[in-house]
Design a protein around this motif. Structure first.
Motif, PDB file in Angstrom:
ATOM      1  N   ALA A  38       0.498  -1.291  -0.018  1.00  0.00           N
ATOM      2  CA  ALA A  38      -0.093  -0.025  -0.061  1.00  0.00           C
ATOM      3  C   ALA A  38       0.997   1.356   0.070  1.00  0.00           C
ATOM      4  O   ALA A  38       0.500   2.391  -0.820  1.00  0.00           O
ATOM      5  CB  ALA A  38      -1.043   0.043   0.964  1.00  0.00           C
ATOM      6  N   SER A  39       1.861   1.330   0.927  1.00  0.00           N
ATOM      7  CA  SER A  39       3.002   2.632   0.881  1.00  0.00           C
ATOM      8  C   SER A  39       3.899   2.075  -0.158  1.00  0.00           C
ATOM      9  O   SER A  39       4.932   3.232  -0.071  1.00  0.00           O
ATOM     10  CB  SER A  39       3.313   2.743   2.285  1.00  0.00           C
ATOM     11  OG  SER A  39       4.187   1.718   2.537  1.00  0.00           O
ATOM     12  N   LYS A  40       4.275   1.391  -0.798  1.00  0.00           N
ATOM     13  CA  LYS A  40       5.316   1.052  -1.792  1.00  0.00           C
ATOM     14  C   LYS A  40       6.529   0.947  -1.090  1.00  0.00           C
ATOM     15  O   LYS A  40       7.684   1.355  -1.842  1.00  0.00           O
ATOM     16  CB  LYS A  40       4.953   1.869  -2.927  1.00  0.00           C
ATOM     17  CG  LYS A  40       3.613   1.888  -3.778  1.00  0.00           C
ATOM     18  CD  LYS A  40       3.575   2.469  -4.891  1.00  0.00           C
ATOM     19  CE  LYS A  40       2.333   2.014  -5.593  1.00  0.00           C
ATOM     20  NZ  LYS A  40       1.915   0.794  -6.053  1.00  0.00           N
ATOM     21  N   ARG A  41       6.515   0.509  -0.114  1.00  0.00           N
ATOM     22  CA  ARG A  41       7.911   0.414   0.836  1.00  0.00           C
ATOM     23  C   ARG A  41       8.378  -0.898   1.065  1.00  0.00           C
ATOM     24  O   ARG A  41       7.666  -2.001   1.219  1.00  0.00           O
ATOM     25  CB  ARG A  41       7.677   0.920   2.120  1.00  0.00           C
ATOM     26  CG  ARG A  41       7.223   2.458   1.988  1.00  0.00           C
ATOM     27  CD  ARG A  41       8.310   3.599   1.484  1.00  0.00           C
ATOM     28  NE  ARG A  41       7.642   4.843   1.345  1.00  0.00           N
ATOM     29  CZ  ARG A  41       8.293   5.926   2.028  1.00  0.00           C
ATOM     30  NH1 ARG A  41       8.834   5.628   3.085  1.00  0.00           N
ATOM     31  NH2 ARG A  41       7.605   7.182   1.807  1.00  0.00           N
ATOM     32  N   VAL A  42       9.907  -0.796   0.878  1.00  0.00           N
ATOM     33  CA  VAL A  42      10.680  -2.312   1.005  1.00  0.00           C
ATOM     34  C   VAL A  42      11.713  -2.130   1.862  1.00  0.00           C
ATOM     35  O   VAL A  42      12.407  -0.976   2.003  1.00  0.00           O
ATOM     36  CB  VAL A  42      11.044  -2.684  -0.110  1.00  0.00           C
ATOM     37  CG1 VAL A  42      11.875  -4.048  -0.113  1.00  0.00           C
ATOM     38  CG2 VAL A  42      10.083  -2.738  -1.412  1.00  0.00           C
ATOM     39  N   GLN A  43      11.417  -2.828   3.198  1.00  0.00           N
ATOM     40  CA  GLN A  43      12.426  -2.691   4.257  1.00  0.00           C
ATOM     41  C   GLN A  43      13.160  -4.229   4.208  1.00  0.00           C
ATOM     42  O   GLN A  43      12.757  -5.001   4.064  1.00  0.00           O
ATOM     43  CB  GLN A  43      11.806  -2.471   5.558  1.00  0.00           C
ATOM     44  CG  GLN A  43      11.344  -1.092   5.792  1.00  0.00           C
ATOM     45  CD  GLN A  43      10.891  -1.009   7.283  1.00  0.00           C
ATOM     46  OE1 GLN A  43      10.012  -1.569   7.895  1.00  0.00           O
ATOM     47  NE2 GLN A  43      11.147   0.287   7.838  1.00  0.00           N
ATOM     48  N   GLU A  59      16.477  -3.656  -8.852  1.00  0.00           N
ATOM     49  CA  GLU A  59      16.661  -2.883 -10.271  1.00  0.00           C
ATOM     50  C   GLU A  59      16.740  -4.141 -11.451  1.00  0.00           C
ATOM     51  O   GLU A  59      15.833  -4.190 -12.512  1.00  0.00           O
ATOM     52  CB  GLU A  59      17.591  -2.075 -10.543  1.00  0.00           C
ATOM     53  CG  GLU A  59      17.523  -0.634  -9.844  1.00  0.00           C
ATOM     54  CD  GLU A  59      18.681   0.143 -10.128  1.00  0.00           C
ATOM     55  OE1 GLU A  59      18.565   1.348  -9.534  1.00  0.00           O
ATOM     56  OE2 GLU A  59      19.985  -0.248 -10.060  1.00  0.00           O
ATOM     57  N   GLU A  60      17.594  -5.234 -11.156  1.00  0.00           N
ATOM     58  CA  GLU A  60      17.768  -6.356 -12.114  1.00  0.00           C
ATOM     59  C   GLU A  60      16.342  -7.087 -12.150  1.00  0.00           C
ATOM     60  O   GLU A  60      16.143  -7.756 -13.002  1.00  0.00           O
ATOM     61  CB  GLU A  60      18.935  -7.029 -11.688  1.00  0.00           C
ATOM     62  CG  GLU A  60      20.198  -6.303 -11.986  1.00  0.00           C
ATOM     63  CD  GLU A  60      21.257  -7.065 -11.620  1.00  0.00           C
ATOM     64  OE1 GLU A  60      21.260  -8.223 -11.044  1.00  0.00           O
ATOM     65  OE2 GLU A  60      22.470  -6.643 -12.045  1.00  0.00           O
ATOM     66  N   ALA A  61      15.446  -7.112 -11.247  1.00  0.00           N
ATOM     67  CA  ALA A  61      14.415  -7.710 -11.038  1.00  0.00           C
ATOM     68  C   ALA A  61      13.325  -6.992 -11.940  1.00  0.00           C
ATOM     69  O   ALA A  61      11.954  -7.446 -12.095  1.00  0.00           O
ATOM     70  CB  ALA A  61      13.716  -7.982  -9.720  1.00  0.00           C
ATOM     71  N   GLY A  62      13.588  -5.598 -12.256  1.00  0.00           N
ATOM     72  CA  GLY A  62      12.926  -4.902 -12.971  1.00  0.00           C
ATOM     73  C   GLY A  62      11.957  -3.687 -12.460  1.00  0.00           C
ATOM     74  O   GLY A  62      11.178  -3.289 -13.110  1.00  0.00           O
ATOM     75  N   TYR A  63      12.508  -3.317 -11.294  1.00  0.00           N
ATOM     76  CA  TYR A  63      11.802  -2.059 -10.627  1.00  0.00           C
ATOM     77  C   TYR A  63      12.585  -0.934 -10.457  1.00  0.00           C
ATOM     78  O   TYR A  63      13.944  -1.204 -10.480  1.00  0.00           O
ATOM     79  CB  TYR A  63      11.237  -2.861  -9.214  1.00  0.00           C
ATOM     80  CG  TYR A  63      10.254  -4.082  -9.409  1.00  0.00           C
ATOM     81  CD1 TYR A  63       8.799  -3.685  -9.718  1.00  0.00           C
ATOM     82  CD2 TYR A  63      10.722  -5.279  -9.411  1.00  0.00           C
ATOM     83  CE1 TYR A  63       8.149  -4.801  -9.953  1.00  0.00           C
ATOM     84  CE2 TYR A  63       9.721  -6.412  -9.869  1.00  0.00           C
ATOM     85  CZ  TYR A  63       8.589  -5.923 -10.203  1.00  0.00           C
ATOM     86  OH  TYR A  63       7.780  -6.907 -10.316  1.00  0.00           O
ATOM     87  N   THR A  64      12.077   0.029  -9.822  1.00  0.00           N
ATOM     88  CA  THR A  64      12.870   1.188  -9.811  1.00  0.00           C
ATOM     89  C   THR A  64      12.841   1.718  -8.199  1.00  0.00           C
ATOM     90  O   THR A  64      12.086   2.490  -7.715  1.00  0.00           O
ATOM     91  CB  THR A  64      12.351   2.386 -10.473  1.00  0.00           C
ATOM     92  OG1 THR A  64      12.007   2.006 -11.895  1.00  0.00           O
ATOM     93  CG2 THR A  64      13.163   3.671 -10.323  1.00  0.00           C
ATOM     94  N   PRO A  65      13.893   1.028  -7.390  1.00  0.00           N
ATOM     95  CA  PRO A  65      13.827   1.431  -5.927  1.00  0.00           C
ATOM     96  C   PRO A  65      14.489   2.731  -5.654  1.00  0.00           C
ATOM     97  O   PRO A  65      15.388   3.239  -6.263  1.00  0.00           O
ATOM     98  CB  PRO A  65      14.716   0.144  -5.409  1.00  0.00           C
ATOM     99  CG  PRO A  65      15.660  -0.011  -6.624  1.00  0.00           C
ATOM    100  CD  PRO A  65      14.828   0.113  -7.767  1.00  0.00           C
TER     101      PRO A  65
END
Length: 88
Positions: A38-43, A59-65
């Motif tokens: 919901a908050s788009k947070r990864v800890q 990033e290599e998994a295809g996402y923009t952290p």
């Protein structure tokens, strides 16, 4: 363990959560991963990987952290007495 946190705005569903978790676990199988879609947070708590390595894995998994302060990664607390956090 060091705690790092990212905002991943392009994480939109359970599949995204799974892919990010797998990418982190591939890098460090003992990492603790907490994701709030919901908050788009990864800890992430990791002993084997630093922030740059974890960012690259996501990033290599295809996402923009985007790195965020670990304290800011905590979801906001709702106000007492209201289900939606408003002051009424």
């Amino acid at each position: 363990m060091d705690m790092v946190a990212f905002e991943v705005k392009d994480m939109t569903c359970g599949h995204c959560v799974s892919m990010i978790t797998k990418a982190v676990k591939f890098l460090d199988g003992d990492a603790q991963v907490a994701i709030d879609l919901a908050s788009k947070r990864v800890q992430i708590e990791s002993r084997a990987a630093d922030e740059a390595e974890l960012k690259t894995a996501i990033e290599e998994a295809g996402y923009t952290p985007t790195p965020v302060a670990a304290v800011a990664a905590e979801p906001p607390q709702k106000a007492a007495g209201s289900c939606c956090g408003c002051s009424r």
